[in-house]
Motif scaffolding. Structure first.
Motif, mmCIF file in Angstrom:
data_model
loop_
_atom_site.group_PDB
_atom_site.id
_atom_site.type_symbol
_atom_site.label_atom_id
_atom_site.label_comp_id
_atom_site.label_asym_id
_atom_site.label_seq_id
_atom_site.Cartn_x
_atom_site.Cartn_y
_atom_site.Cartn_z
ATOM 1 N N LEU A 45 0.845 -1.195 0.000
ATOM 2 C CA LEU A 45 0.000 0.000 0.000
ATOM 3 C C LEU A 45 0.876 1.239 0.000
ATOM 4 O O LEU A 45 1.761 1.383 0.852
ATOM 5 N N ARG A 46 0.616 2.151 -0.931
ATOM 6 C CA ARG A 46 1.337 3.424 -0.966
ATOM 7 C C ARG A 46 0.597 4.434 -0.105
ATOM 8 O O ARG A 46 -0.581 4.721 -0.338
ATOM 9 N N LEU A 47 1.289 4.975 0.895
ATOM 10 C CA LEU A 47 0.676 5.903 1.830
ATOM 11 C C LEU A 47 0.575 7.305 1.250
ATOM 12 O O LEU A 47 1.514 7.782 0.605
ATOM 13 N N GLY A 48 -0.548 7.974 1.527
ATOM 14 C CA GLY A 48 -0.657 9.366 1.155
ATOM 15 C C GLY A 48 0.191 10.238 2.059
ATOM 16 O O GLY A 48 0.773 11.239 1.630
ATOM 17 N N ASN A 49 0.272 9.856 3.342
ATOM 18 C CA ASN A 49 1.097 10.560 4.324
ATOM 19 C C ASN A 49 2.052 9.549 4.954
ATOM 20 O O ASN A 49 1.704 8.901 5.953
ATOM 21 N N PRO A 50 3.231 9.375 4.376
ATOM 22 C CA PRO A 50 4.175 8.353 4.876
ATOM 23 C C PRO A 50 4.505 8.546 6.352
ATOM 24 O O PRO A 50 4.526 9.666 6.860
ATOM 25 N N PHE A 51 4.740 7.442 7.022
ATOM 26 C CA PHE A 51 5.128 7.487 8.432
ATOM 27 C C PHE A 51 6.326 6.571 8.663
ATOM 28 O O PHE A 51 6.673 5.747 7.818
ATOM 29 N N THR A 52 6.951 6.748 9.806
ATOM 30 C CA THR A 52 8.047 5.882 10.216
ATOM 31 C C THR A 52 7.545 4.967 11.323
ATOM 32 O O THR A 52 6.981 5.438 12.309
ATOM 33 N N HIS A 53 7.733 3.667 11.157
ATOM 34 C CA HIS A 53 7.268 2.717 12.157
ATOM 35 C C HIS A 53 8.440 1.911 12.703
ATOM 36 O O HIS A 53 9.575 2.062 12.250
ATOM 37 N N VAL A 54 8.166 1.091 13.683
ATOM 38 C CA VAL A 54 9.130 0.148 14.241
ATOM 39 C C VAL A 54 8.583 -1.247 14.007
ATOM 40 O O VAL A 54 7.362 -1.471 14.139
#
Length: 248
Positions: free
Chosen positions: A31-40
């Motif tokens: 899935l391509r995010l509209g608002n990318p985030f950083t996860h762990v």
């Protein structure tokens, strides 16, 4: 930190870019995010589907991809016959569809960035997903912490990410892969032909250079109970064990 928490709580639209049939019952979705985030590795997202009549269904799915700076997140979703959301992904979802999600969520079941010792991962079926994110994060960040994965599956065809796991095992001497195949004879000498039990857990521990300092168990409620009991039977400290349960 506050901004990250606010972002994680907000729903956003993502677009399905790729769908892969990983096992007979599990598909992966990029899935391509509209608002990318950083996860762990170990975190999850909530997915929300809205029917034409306004009815909403929501489920949580672990992130399979590592935190590599990409705007793509991968989910691996098992088809549940009585599910509300998984049948949509398996029978309806197509490349180009928009999917609502929010995240990343979860702060307990997380890859130890500064591991105090070996890491032991125990999973079954789609319970591999957050563990796979951990294995991938370890690779992306070139961490050399010894890591063992004990994974239960009915047959060889049901082993999620089988080719990738075996390639990592071949390439990385610090990674140990052990499969518990429950409904057919395994083809690898290092694998087992039974359900996970305390003796099996104990044997896999001996394949690590020393006692695990971190243990992660993920699967159904029943599996987590059995695997955790096995870890305790093998003498592992309860304080080192973290669990995540999928469904009933």
């Amino acid at each position: 930190m506050i901004e990250s928490a606010v972002q994680a709580a907000l729903w956003q639209k993502s677009v399905v870019e790729r769908i892969v049939q990983q096992t007979p019952a599990i598909k992966s979705f990029s899935l391509r995010l509209g608002n990318p985030f950083t996860h762990v590795a170990g975190q999850h997202v909530d997915v929300r589907l809205t029917a034409p009549d306004g009815y909403m269904a929501m489920r949580s799915y672990s992130i399979a991809s590592p935190p590599d700076g990409s705007s793509i997140v991968e989910l691996a979703i098992e088809r549940l016959p009585d599910g509300e959301v998984s049948p949509f992904f398996h029978e309806v979802a197509a490349v180009g569809d928009e999917i609502e999600l929010r995240g990343p969520l979860g702060g307990h079941f997380l890859w130890p960035q500064d591991a105090a010792g070996p890491v032991f991962l125990i999973g079954a079926g789609s319970g591999l997903v957050p563990l796979m994110a951990m294995i991938r994060q370890r690779r992306v960040e070139a961490q050399n912490v010894p890591t063992a994965l004990l994974l239960s599956a009915r047959t060889a065809r049901d082993v999620l990410y089988a080719k990738e796991l075996q390639a990592i095992e071949f390439d990385d001497p610090g990674f140990v892969l052990s499969l518990a195949i429950t409904r057919e004879a395994p083809t690898r000498e290092t694998d087992f032909a039974r359900r996970i039990d305390g003796a099996m857990v104990q044997e896999v521990i001996t394949r690590l250079p020393r006692t695990p300092a971190h243990v992660f168990v993920c699967g159904s409620n029943g599996f987590v109970n059995i695997a955790t009991d096995g870890a305790l039977f093998a003498g592992l400290d309860a304080a080192t064990i973290k669990t995540e349960r999928y469904g009933g």
